[in-house]
Motif scaffolding. Structure first.
Motif, PDB file in Angstrom:
ATOM      1  N   GLU A 272      -5.483   1.116 -10.816  1.00 21.02           N
ATOM      2  CA  GLU A 272      -5.635   1.289  -9.293  1.00 21.02           C
ATOM      3  C   GLU A 272      -3.544   1.139  -8.658  1.00 21.02           C
ATOM      4  OE1 GLU A 272      -6.242  -1.361  -5.167  1.00 21.02           O
ATOM      5  OE2 GLU A 272      -7.577  -0.695  -6.489  1.00 21.02           O
ATOM      6  N   ILE A 273      -2.913   0.812  -9.737  1.00 24.88           N
ATOM      7  CA  ILE A 273      -1.577   1.278  -9.152  1.00 24.88           C
ATOM      8  C   ILE A 273      -0.939   2.397 -10.460  1.00 24.88           C
ATOM      9  CG2 ILE A 273       1.056  -0.419 -10.570  1.00 24.88           C
ATOM     10  CD1 ILE A 273      -0.738  -2.899  -9.353  1.00 24.88           C
TER      11      ILE A 273
ATOM     12  N   LEU B 160       5.626   0.400  -3.074  1.00 23.70           N
ATOM     13  CA  LEU B 160       4.396  -0.478  -4.226  1.00 23.70           C
ATOM     14  C   LEU B 160       5.669   0.169  -5.693  1.00 23.70           C
ATOM     15  CD1 LEU B 160       1.980  -1.300  -6.014  1.00 23.70           C
ATOM     16  CD2 LEU B 160       0.947   1.038  -5.708  1.00 23.70           C
TER      17      LEU B 160
ATOM     18  N   LYS C  40       0.665  -1.100  -0.134  1.00 23.62           N
ATOM     19  CA  LYS C  40       0.080   0.119  -0.131  1.00 23.62           C
ATOM     20  C   LYS C  40       0.851   0.767  -0.173  1.00 23.62           C
ATOM     21  CE  LYS C  40      -3.724  -2.564  -0.170  1.00 23.62           C
ATOM     22  NZ  LYS C  40      -4.822  -2.219  -0.317  1.00 23.62           N
ATOM     23  N   ASP C  41       1.895   1.190   0.821  1.00 21.64           N
ATOM     24  CA  ASP C  41       2.841   2.091   0.412  1.00 21.64           C
ATOM     25  C   ASP C  41       3.991   2.805  -0.725  1.00 21.64           C
ATOM     26  OD1 ASP C  41       5.742   2.936   0.994  1.00 21.64           O
ATOM     27  OD2 ASP C  41       5.148   3.942   2.507  1.00 21.64           O
ATOM     28  N   PRO C  42       2.978   3.498  -1.328  1.00 23.75           N
ATOM     29  CA  PRO C  42       3.768   4.255  -2.771  1.00 23.75           C
ATOM     30  C   PRO C  42       5.005   3.941  -2.755  1.00 23.75           C
ATOM     31  CG  PRO C  42       2.948   5.947  -1.817  1.00 23.75           C
ATOM     32  CD  PRO C  42       2.247   5.087  -0.404  1.00 23.75           C
TER      33      PRO C  42
ATOM     34  N   ALA D 278      -0.241   9.228  -8.518  1.00 24.69           N
ATOM     35  CA  ALA D 278      -0.296  10.283  -7.347  1.00 24.69           C
ATOM     36  C   ALA D 278       1.342  10.259  -6.000  1.00 24.69           C
ATOM     37  CB  ALA D 278      -1.407   9.771  -5.723  1.00 24.69           C
TER      38      ALA D 278
ATOM     39  N   ASP E 298      -2.897   4.702 -10.362  1.00 22.98           N
ATOM     40  CA  ASP E 298      -3.181   6.051 -10.026  1.00 22.98           C
ATOM     41  C   ASP E 298      -2.403   6.184  -8.246  1.00 22.98           C
ATOM     42  OD1 ASP E 298      -5.660   6.111 -11.695  1.00 22.98           O
ATOM     43  OD2 ASP E 298      -6.858   5.239 -10.266  1.00 22.98           O
ATOM     44  N   ALA E 299      -2.501   4.939  -8.342  1.00 23.36           N
ATOM     45  CA  ALA E 299      -1.383   5.080  -6.616  1.00 23.36           C
ATOM     46  C   ALA E 299       0.121   5.474  -7.363  1.00 23.36           C
ATOM     47  CB  ALA E 299      -1.481   3.600  -6.357  1.00 23.36           C
TER      48      ALA E 299
END
Length: 60
Positions: free
Chosen positions: A40-41, A12, A7-9, A47, A43-44
């Motif tokens: 989802e990947i 990731l 979850k941590d960008p 960001a 977009d994360a």
């Protein structure tokens, strides 16, 4: 096999680039293989300031 997506960008970012490097697949193929939502990947990581570069098959 089930993969747990970080979850941590920053983790990731490192994880996805490692998987892309080691497997030599496109992002779409990798996401299909590990049953992950590509949007989802993307977009994360967007960001966090990263974008997928198809020519080198990695996020930068």
């Amino acid at each position: 096999m089930s993969y747990k997506i970080p979850k941590d960008p920053m983790i990731l970012y490192s994880y996805i680039n490692m998987m892309l490097r080691d497997r030599g697949e496109s992002l779409a193929d990798l996401c299909a293989e590990i049953d992950a939502d590509m949007d989802e990947i993307v977009d994360a990581l967007a960001a966090a300031g990263f974008a997928y570069d198809e020519t080198v098959n990695q996020f930068r």
